[in-house]
Design a protein around this motif. Structure first.
Motif, short mmCIF file in Angstrom:
data_model
loop_
_atom_site.label_atom_id
_atom_site.label_comp_id
_atom_site.label_asym_id
_atom_site.label_seq_id
_atom_site.Cartn_x
_atom_site.Cartn_y
_atom_site.Cartn_z
N THR A 135 -2.78 2.00 -17.74
CA THR A 135 -3.72 2.33 -16.66
C THR A 135 -4.07 1.08 -15.86
O THR A 135 -4.14 1.12 -14.63
N ASN A 136 -4.26 -0.03 -16.56
CA ASN A 136 -4.65 -1.28 -15.89
C ASN A 136 -3.49 -1.98 -15.20
O ASN A 136 -3.71 -2.96 -14.47
N ASN A 137 -2.26 -1.49 -15.39
CA ASN A 137 -1.11 -2.10 -14.72
C ASN A 137 -1.25 -2.09 -13.21
O ASN A 137 -0.67 -2.93 -12.51
N ILE A 138 -2.02 -1.13 -12.69
CA ILE A 138 -2.17 -1.01 -11.25
C ILE A 138 -2.80 -2.26 -10.64
O ILE A 138 -2.57 -2.58 -9.47
N PHE A 139 -3.58 -3.01 -11.47
CA PHE A 139 -4.23 -4.22 -10.96
C PHE A 139 -3.24 -5.36 -10.74
O PHE A 139 -3.54 -6.30 -10.00
N LEU A 140 -2.08 -5.29 -11.37
CA LEU A 140 -1.06 -6.33 -11.15
C LEU A 140 -0.62 -6.32 -9.69
O LEU A 140 -0.49 -7.39 -9.06
N SER A 141 -0.37 -5.15 -9.13
CA SER A 141 0.04 -5.04 -7.73
C SER A 141 -1.10 -5.46 -6.80
O SER A 141 -0.87 -6.12 -5.78
N ILE A 142 -2.33 -5.11 -7.17
CA ILE A 142 -3.49 -5.47 -6.33
C ILE A 142 -3.66 -6.98 -6.27
O ILE A 142 -3.84 -7.56 -5.19
N LEU A 143 -3.58 -7.64 -7.43
CA LEU A 143 -3.86 -9.07 -7.50
C LEU A 143 -2.67 -9.92 -7.06
O LEU A 143 -2.86 -11.03 -6.55
N GLU A 144 -1.45 -9.44 -7.25
CA GLU A 144 -0.27 -10.24 -6.93
C GLU A 144 0.27 -9.95 -5.53
O GLU A 144 0.50 -10.86 -4.73
N GLU A 145 0.51 -8.65 -5.23
CA GLU A 145 1.11 -8.30 -3.94
C GLU A 145 0.07 -7.92 -2.88
O GLU A 145 0.42 -7.80 -1.70
N GLY A 146 -1.17 -7.71 -3.27
CA GLY A 146 -2.19 -7.34 -2.30
C GLY A 146 -2.05 -5.91 -1.80
O GLY A 146 -2.47 -5.59 -0.69
N ILE A 147 -1.47 -5.05 -2.64
CA ILE A 147 -1.34 -3.64 -2.28
C ILE A 147 -1.79 -2.77 -3.44
O ILE A 147 -1.72 -3.17 -4.60
N LEU A 148 -2.25 -1.56 -3.12
CA LEU A 148 -2.60 -0.56 -4.13
C LEU A 148 -1.59 0.58 -4.03
O LEU A 148 -1.63 1.37 -3.07
N PRO A 149 -0.65 0.69 -4.99
CA PRO A 149 0.33 1.79 -4.94
C PRO A 149 -0.36 3.14 -5.13
O PRO A 149 -1.22 3.28 -5.99
N LEU A 150 0.03 4.12 -4.36
CA LEU A 150 -0.56 5.46 -4.46
C LEU A 150 0.36 6.33 -5.31
O LEU A 150 1.05 7.23 -4.82
N TYR A 151 0.37 6.03 -6.61
CA TYR A 151 1.24 6.75 -7.53
C TYR A 151 0.91 8.24 -7.58
O TYR A 151 -0.26 8.61 -7.69
N GLU A 152 1.91 9.07 -7.52
CA GLU A 152 1.79 10.51 -7.78
C GLU A 152 0.70 11.19 -6.96
O GLU A 152 0.02 12.09 -7.44
N THR A 153 0.52 10.76 -5.73
CA THR A 153 -0.56 11.33 -4.91
C THR A 153 -0.05 12.20 -3.77
O THR A 153 -0.84 12.87 -3.12
N LYS A 154 1.25 12.17 -3.49
CA LYS A 154 1.85 12.95 -2.39
C LYS A 154 1.28 12.55 -1.04
O LYS A 154 1.24 13.35 -0.10
N GLN A 155 0.82 11.28 -0.95
CA GLN A 155 0.32 10.78 0.33
C GLN A 155 1.50 10.39 1.22
O GLN A 155 2.60 10.08 0.75
N THR A 156 1.27 10.38 2.54
CA THR A 156 2.34 10.02 3.47
C THR A 156 2.71 8.55 3.35
O THR A 156 3.86 8.18 3.53
N GLU A 157 1.71 7.71 3.03
CA GLU A 157 1.97 6.28 2.83
C GLU A 157 2.09 5.99 1.34
O GLU A 157 1.30 6.50 0.53
N PRO A 158 3.06 5.14 0.93
CA PRO A 158 3.26 4.87 -0.50
C PRO A 158 2.23 3.90 -1.10
O PRO A 158 2.13 3.79 -2.31
N PHE A 159 1.49 3.19 -0.23
CA PHE A 159 0.51 2.22 -0.74
C PHE A 159 -0.56 1.98 0.31
O PHE A 159 -0.42 2.36 1.48
#
Length: 314
Positions: A135-159
């Motif tokens: 669950t906390n893996n999502i913070f790796l992308s936030i802190l390193e790449e500066g993006i929040l991936p929208l996993y499994e949300t069916k949003q038009t944008e991936p992040f």
């Protein structure tokens, strides 16, 4: 939201501002200004959450609070669809023509993490090691790449890109505590981890005296000495915290119980408050019985110390 703000203010105000805590808050704030997340870790009851909220408020940004738990997943952090909205249009303006249109859309609700990331809030992630590592893996992308991936949300944008004002403060108990998961090194390497331990006896006594002004100063000192002495019998950094001392002080003041090691009401109060934390931190074949004996012995020794002190003054 008003209730949440009141709760955050109360938690921040509960941090006793001595020179040591002030220095810690100032250092931590500078680390955050440089772009580094802060991680307060230490035993239960030392004030990590209050400290984190006090630090968050110093950024003068809205504060978002998340409590870690083993059932938390991406939907809780990012958000989820909450249902459908149906719109129906019936056009019968011309009697011979009947027109009907129906539009159905899904309703999306942002999760707390997504809201904080989008708007640049200060996120306090309390007891984050109670959530699973995946669950906390999502913070790796936030802190390193500066993006929040929208996993499994069916949003038009991936992040979603992280707002430049977004910051996060983590708190955790040590890994030997029950219900705590091991944190991935990749996440810990990105945090400034600061250990928060129990205050010394003098500082705990001053906190008790500050929070329970009805109690005499020497009584606050005696209670702080009692909990500190019992803590020395525990393995690691476990044992009665300042919370236990405050409980005893408040209840004794409310019920007019003498802070006296030979007073039966005081001994019973100490047994009621301290037996559980002591039984969880000592190593014995019968921890509950051993905890009660330790508490009774410490109360009696507290009275003897008072007598020695009176004799020395004479």
């Amino acid at each position: 939201m008003t209730i949440l703000k009141q709760g955050l203010k109360k938690a921040a105000d509960s941090v006793s501002q001595d020179e040591e805590m002030e220095d810690l808050l100032e250092r931590s704030l500078e680390y955050m200004k440089a772009g580094y997340p802060i991680h307060f870790t230490g035993p239960s009851g030392v004030g990590k959450t209050s400290l984190a909220i006090a630090l968050a408020k110093r950024r003068k940004k809205p504060v978002m609070l998340i409590h870690g738990n083993h059932e938390m997943g991406n939907k809780d952090l990012i958000g989820d669809f909450t249902g459908y909205t149906s719109k129906k249009l019936v056009d019968n303006y011309v009697r011979s023509v009947y027109k009907r249109e129906e539009n159905v859309t899904q309703n999306w609700r942002d999760g707390r993490l997504l809201e904080a990331v989008k708007h640049g809030y200060t996120l306090v992630y309390d007891e984050f090691t109670r959530s699973r590592a995946e669950t906390n893996n999502i913070f790796l992308s936030i802190l390193e790449e500066g993006i929040l991936p929208l996993y499994e949300t069916k949003q038009t944008e991936p992040f979603v890109r992280v707002h430049p004002e977004f910051a996060v403060i983590f708190t955790s108990n040590p890994e030997e505590y029950a219900g705590v998961y091991k944190t991935q090194d990749a996440l810990l390497d990105r945090l400034v981890t600061i250990f928060i331990g129990h205050r010394n006896v003098e500082r705990e006594a001053s906190i008790i005296n500050e929070k329970v002004p009805a109690l005499a100063e020497e009584d606050a000192n005696a209670i702080a000495e009692l909990t500190a002495t019992l803590r020395q019998q525990c393995k690691g950094s476990n044992g009665p915290s300042i919370r236990s001392g405050l409980m005893i002080a408040k209840l004794a003041a409310r019920q007019d119980i003498a802070i006296d090691g030979e007073d039966e009401r005081f001994k019973q109060l100490c047994l009621d408050v301290l037996t559980d934390p002591m039984s969880r931190c000592i190593e014995a074949d019968e921890p509950l019985q051993a905890a009660r004996q330790l508490i009774e012995d410490t109360c009696m020794n507290m009275k003897k110390e008072e007598q020695r002190s009176d004799e020395d003054e004479q």
